[in-house]
Design a protein around this motif. Sequence first.
Motif, PDB file in Angstrom:
ATOM      1  N   ALA A  56      -1.973  11.251 -17.704  1.00 47.34           N
ATOM      2  CA  ALA A  56      -1.700   9.817 -17.785  1.00 47.34           C
ATOM      3  C   ALA A  56      -1.176   9.424 -19.152  1.00 47.34           C
ATOM      4  N   THR A  92     -10.232   2.899 -28.857  1.00 44.76           N
ATOM      5  CA  THR A  92      -9.994   1.734 -29.726  1.00 44.76           C
ATOM      6  C   THR A  92      -8.527   1.373 -29.792  1.00 44.76           C
ATOM      7  N   LEU A  93      -7.646   2.232 -29.242  1.00 44.41           N
ATOM      8  CA  LEU A  93      -6.231   1.899 -29.247  1.00 44.41           C
ATOM      9  C   LEU A  93      -5.857   0.936 -28.137  1.00 44.41           C
ATOM     10  N   HIS A  94      -6.762   0.712 -27.185  1.00 45.06           N
ATOM     11  CA  HIS A  94      -6.461  -0.188 -26.065  1.00 45.06           C
ATOM     12  C   HIS A  94      -7.626  -1.140 -25.845  1.00 45.06           C
ATOM     13  N   PRO A  95      -7.873  -2.051 -26.774  1.00 46.79           N
ATOM     14  CA  PRO A  95      -9.002  -2.958 -26.560  1.00 46.79           C
ATOM     15  C   PRO A  95      -8.739  -3.911 -25.401  1.00 46.79           C
ATOM     16  N   ARG A  96      -9.791  -4.357 -24.773  1.00 41.29           N
ATOM     17  CA  ARG A  96      -9.741  -5.332 -23.680  1.00 41.29           C
ATOM     18  C   ARG A  96      -8.859  -4.863 -22.539  1.00 41.29           C
ATOM     19  N   SER A  97      -8.912  -3.574 -22.262  1.00 40.12           N
ATOM     20  CA  SER A  97      -8.209  -3.095 -21.073  1.00 40.12           C
ATOM     21  C   SER A  97      -9.130  -2.127 -20.358  1.00 40.12           C
ATOM     22  N   PRO A 153      -1.266   6.668  -8.836  1.00 35.16           N
ATOM     23  CA  PRO A 153      -1.978   6.563 -10.099  1.00 35.16           C
ATOM     24  C   PRO A 153      -1.082   6.877 -11.291  1.00 35.16           C
ATOM     25  N   ASP A 154      -1.509   6.407 -12.474  1.00 37.43           N
ATOM     26  CA  ASP A 154      -0.727   6.679 -13.677  1.00 37.43           C
ATOM     27  C   ASP A 154      -0.840   8.133 -14.095  1.00 37.43           C
ATOM     28  N   PRO A 172      -3.831   2.092 -19.256  1.00 35.75           N
ATOM     29  CA  PRO A 172      -4.657   0.904 -19.483  1.00 35.75           C
ATOM     30  C   PRO A 172      -4.197  -0.285 -18.648  1.00 35.75           C
ATOM     31  N   ALA A 173      -5.119  -0.862 -17.886  1.00 40.18           N
ATOM     32  CA  ALA A 173      -4.758  -1.924 -16.956  1.00 40.18           C
ATOM     33  C   ALA A 173      -5.588  -3.162 -17.259  1.00 40.18           C
ATOM     34  N   GLU A 174      -5.398  -4.205 -16.440  1.00 43.83           N
ATOM     35  CA  GLU A 174      -6.133  -5.462 -16.657  1.00 43.83           C
ATOM     36  C   GLU A 174      -7.596  -5.263 -16.361  1.00 43.83           C
TER      37      GLU A 174
END
Lengths: 255, 219
Positions: free
Chosen positions: B127, B92-97, B24-25, B44-46
């Motif tokens: 992490a 909000t720093l990693h949208p769509r993840s 894990p991260d 943050p991943a897919e």
Amino acid sequence: MVCLFDCVILSCFYVIIHLVYKVGDVLLPGDVFSFQMPESITDSKPEKVVCGPGLRRNGDEVLVCKSGILRHKQPNLYWIDSQQRRYVPGKGESVIGIITSKSGDIFKVDVGGSEQASLSYLAFEGATKRNRPNVQVGDLVYSQFIIANKDMEPELVCIDSCGRANGMGVFGAGGLLFKVSLGLVRRLLAPQSEIAKDLEKMFPFEIVVGMNGRVWVKSKTIQQTLIVANLLESCENMTAQQRQTLFRRVADGSI
Amino acid sequence: VDLKQLCCPTLREFGCEQNLLSRPDGSSSFVQGDTSVLAGVYGPAEVKVSKEIYDRATLEVVMQPKVGLPGVRERAREQCVRETCEASLLSTLHPRSSLTLVLQVVHDDGSLLSCFLNSACMALMDAGLPMSCLFAGVTCAIDTDGQVITDPNAAQEKESRALMTFAIDSTERRVMMSSTRGSFTVHELQQCIAVSQKASDKIFQFYRDSVRRRYSKTL
């Protein structure tokens, strides 16, 4: 150590600073840099502070958002040095990517982030519409981000602004690709890197270091390649003393 | 009002370790007395298109009990932990993840939800995910005499008439999440909140010491 940012969120503003935390302290998320205005403002010049990774501006305050060590670089740059494994794409960073698919005019590249990056056919040295580059799925490619922000799909190129490859492009016939933490990669790429100097004394090898935590190594024999890979993976959590002892032991043992 | 309990609430011995898993991260293990939990964070991943949110990261919490498959109780606890984490992460720093937090029970001897919260906080810090504040979980039990016991073990939890868990944030010591079972008066609730806020000081100091110890080699 020269800092290499993995996220380019810089905010500059004019304040008079009295830091409560010293450089070198370990800070946790939620800690506040306190900026106190002294009684007389007339005789002190306002100082401009540049906040690097791990620091965020929240109205009048600067908050810490990652845990790590507070670092400072003259004249006015502060950032949090944190140990992290997951890469977040940042503009201008050179990374090792793996081609995962070709579709239309672009390649899709896995860089270890939350999204796959796109790499255009034309972004290689000497590539034209008639003269396509020889890139297959599964190849390793060393390239640079031109677009990398949180809202858009990241884009890579293998040429610099003058159109030259400058070391970038497809590589990796033979050799071993492995993953290390981002902190170790930054330490390896620093200008006066002690780890790199210690490694050079061992035996000749080729190394490509990507800022996404991926390292590719190739040496004359498979055994030497594996030795270098294992050494890099293990010197993550060692102090300088322990690392030099380990390298010396391996150098003596392998002769 | 039990002043002694208010001034220095007794908590069981803590233990914590970060970065112990290789895949894990971020990962952490948190031990409170005999209760022990292992947490792993990926991200943050897919993210799958059906689950993606256009302007923030999607947080998923998965809880694995020691024996058997996750059931309704785990789902309820997952929701408590997820709401707390979402309130403190800067998603909000990693949208769509996607951010995935996996919690595994190693041993359950009472105060399980607060142990989940503490290990989740340490794993998220490990992490390197951007957070606006830290959070600590504290469990209080009210026994049949009306005494407030902090960090009860399994036997004390079973005999209590009310059991409350609060998540307290590090910047202003406010209650971020509360999960209660049993019957109690409003006054008892306020007393438990006050005791939990006092107890969270110790936990935040423990976080600081753990992280300091972790970075001591690179200092």
